[in-house]
Scaffold this motif. Structure first.
Motif, PDB file in Angstrom:
ATOM      1  N   SER A 119      -5.356  46.853  51.566  1.00 22.17           N
ATOM      2  CA  SER A 119      -3.898  46.927  51.459  1.00 22.17           C
ATOM      3  C   SER A 119      -3.360  45.918  50.444  1.00 22.17           C
ATOM      4  N   ARG A 120      -4.000  44.767  50.355  1.00 17.63           N
ATOM      5  CA  ARG A 120      -3.555  43.765  49.383  1.00 17.63           C
ATOM      6  C   ARG A 120      -3.793  44.255  47.958  1.00 17.63           C
ATOM      7  N   SER A 121      -4.926  44.915  47.743  1.00 21.87           N
ATOM      8  CA  SER A 121      -5.227  45.473  46.422  1.00 21.87           C
ATOM      9  C   SER A 121      -4.229  46.567  46.062  1.00 21.87           C
ATOM     10  N   GLN A 122      -3.843  47.362  47.038  1.00 22.53           N
ATOM     11  CA  GLN A 122      -2.859  48.419  46.797  1.00 22.53           C
ATOM     12  C   GLN A 122      -1.509  47.833  46.395  1.00 22.53           C
ATOM     13  N   LEU A 123      -1.113  46.756  47.070  1.00 26.58           N
ATOM     14  CA  LEU A 123       0.155  46.103  46.751  1.00 26.58           C
ATOM     15  C   LEU A 123       0.115  45.492  45.348  1.00 26.58           C
TER      16      LEU A 123
END
Length: 291
Positions: free
Chosen positions: A182-186
């Motif tokens: 999720s952090r990579s997506q953000l």
């Protein structure tokens, strides 16, 4: 008066003759049906199907040989020009994308023809936009690169490790993404917005992965959130035919065929949900019209 036969009893008044006729007709129909079934799946058909599979695999091997051979030389041109690109065109990297267009065109031209429709709907080259497309095949990226536009694809982080191809993607400024992080997506969405603000365009496959059956999947809203927050137009694109040439999961084959790319009119708006729905309906209508 009755007459005894080995099959049944009938009256001697012409009935026995009629029964023979029906039995013979039934036997004839059975023979015809069995004969027709025997011709289905004949050895000649199996041979033709097997030959087609072999030819598609040979075409697949040739496809990768061509793309690897051209990539080696063109990558060297990208490498030589990279310092100048960083100095004078850090965000769009038009020189690198011109090289990528040559590479993709040289790769696909021997194997399938690409027909474009709606090129007049493309925004001006200096206008940053969010491009979105359906995703059916590994060939989609090759096909879309032949447009010659300097948009940044979002790609799995692991692909950047591939020799030559992955390194070229890094020079092009493609955006890495860890799908389940999720952090990579953000971080990916933030980088997309930053690129648009600095004049570059980004390219999303909103389905998130390739379609296995050719049907359009549901769209994720990330691309449309980027467009809404940056006031960038959304340009829907429908790619038709790549799934038949190289189906998802069968990257070892290249079937004969042609590809059609339909560029639709840009969509503007501030609501990601509405943008998502309108873009998906537009792409779906073009896919449905081909069925």
């Amino acid at each position: 008066m009755l007459w005894q036969s080995s099959d049944t009893k009938v009256e001697v008044c012409g009935i026995r003759h009629d029964c023979k006729f029906h039995v013979q007709n039934k036997f004839s129909r059975d023979v015809v049906v069995r004969s027709e079934l025997a011709t289905v799946g004949s050895p000649e058909d199996d041979y033709s199907l097997s030959k087609l599979k072999v030819e598609s695999r040979i075409r697949g091997a040739c496809f990768y040989a061509v793309t690897a051979f051209t990539a080696i030389f063109l990558f060297l041109l990208m490498l030589v020009g990279h310092p100048f690109v960083i100095l004078f065109d850090r965000h769009r990297r038009n020189y690198h994308h011109f090289i990528a267009k040559i590479w993709s065109t040289l790769t696909v031209t021997p194997f399938y023809k690409v027909n474009f429709e709606g090129l007049e709907n493309m925004p001006p080259r200096d206008t940053p936009a969010v491009y979105v497309s359906n995703h059916q095949s590994f060939l989609d990226i090759y096909t879309l690169l032949t447009l010659g536009r300097s948009f940044k694809f979002i790609s799995k982080t692991s692909i950047f490790l591939y020799p030559i191809i992955g390194w070229a993607m890094f020079l092009l400024g493609m955006i890495p993404l860890k799908r389940m992080d999720s952090r990579s997506q953000l971080d990916c969405l933030k980088r997309c917005m930053d690129l648009i603000k600095k004049g570059a365009s980004v390219f999303f496959f909103p389905e998130g992965t390739r379609s296995k059956d050719g049907k359009l999947g549901s769209f994720k809203k990330g691309a449309f959130s980027v467009a809404a927050k940056t006031n960038a137009p959304v340009v829907p694109i429908t790619v038709i035919g790549t799934g038949q040439i190289m189906p998802a999961g069968r990257e070892d084959i290249v079937n004969p065929g042609s590809v059609k790319v339909v560029i639709h009119r840009p969509i503007n708006g501030s609501d990601p949900t509405i943008l998502c729905e309108e873009a998906r309906n537009t792409i779906a209508s073009a896919l449905d019209s081909q069925e």
